[in-house]
Enzyme design. Sequence first.
Site, PDB file in Angstrom:
ATOM      1  CE  LYS A 173      -3.968   2.238   0.293  1.00  0.00           C
ATOM      2  NZ  LYS A 173      -3.718   3.537   0.900  1.00  0.00           N
ATOM      3  CD  GLU A 180      -3.498   7.701  -4.398  1.00  0.00           C
ATOM      4  OE1 GLU A 180      -3.572   8.567  -3.496  1.00  0.00           O
ATOM      5  OE2 GLU A 180      -4.015   6.563  -4.297  1.00  0.00           O
TER       6      GLU A 180
END
Length: 301
Positions: A173, A180
């Site tokens: 993550k 991102e």
Amino acid sequence: MQLGMIGLGRMGANMALRLSRGGHDVVGFDPVPAARTGAEGEGLATVASLEALAERVDAPRVLWMMVPAGAIVDATIASLQPLLSPGDVLVDGGNSFYQDSQRRAAALDDAGIAYLDVGTSGGVWGLAEGYSLMIGGHEDAARRLSPVFATLAPAADRGWARVGPSGAGHYAKMIHNGIEYGMMQAYAEGFAILERRQDLIADLPQLAELWRHGSVVRSWLLDLTAGALAGNPQLDGIAPYVPDSGEGRWTVAEAIALDVAAPVITQSLIERLRSRDDNAFADKLLSAMRNAFGGHAVKRD
């Protein structure tokens, strides 16, 4: 399956709702009464303490934490551990640092409690669209919770997986969020260039919508960007201040530690930091230097 959800902020409450609607027996706890009231208004059962939650969930228990990374996670575990028994499973679905997750898993393993670190992506859309779940920790515990993961994911056969041992879920993550950062920065910069040439591209929402279909740069982030521009083309009322969750910093630090060049992710983090500098001292000093060596004009406030 029965489980307890700890943390009924927007994401935690939405995850509990998706599980409840998927047929699971979910009980929620949050230290903030208003959060419990809001969850109850959505039809979720809540309790007023961790002790009540541990009593309410049948052993072997499954408890899922959705609390902010850092000291709050450790404090929650410290309060929970005396209430737990061997065979229980504790899940951290927040954005914890992966080395903290490894430390917590090792400590709980000594007490016979399985600790799963689950990197969770999907944001406020997860209730309707499902969540991407990156699971780290004991394989047996992950297998036991597979009905929960299958319900939270976009579909039972995709969008979730055990990616490795303890720490792997939050590590995945962390890198996900670093990527991102770079993708968001590229979209932001591209549209900023376009916005300067309104003589050529007068309708940014139209172009964003066009790119959503068939374009190489189409993505869910572009979908969200198009929606934001359609609702507010000039971005009125939005301050040029971009926070960061911390995971971009961890990704950059990891890249440096591993001698991996990550210039795009690093620069995107720096741009977020730059957005918060109202004083912009560095820019002022650059202007002063240009004036000192070349006599270039200085723009006054």
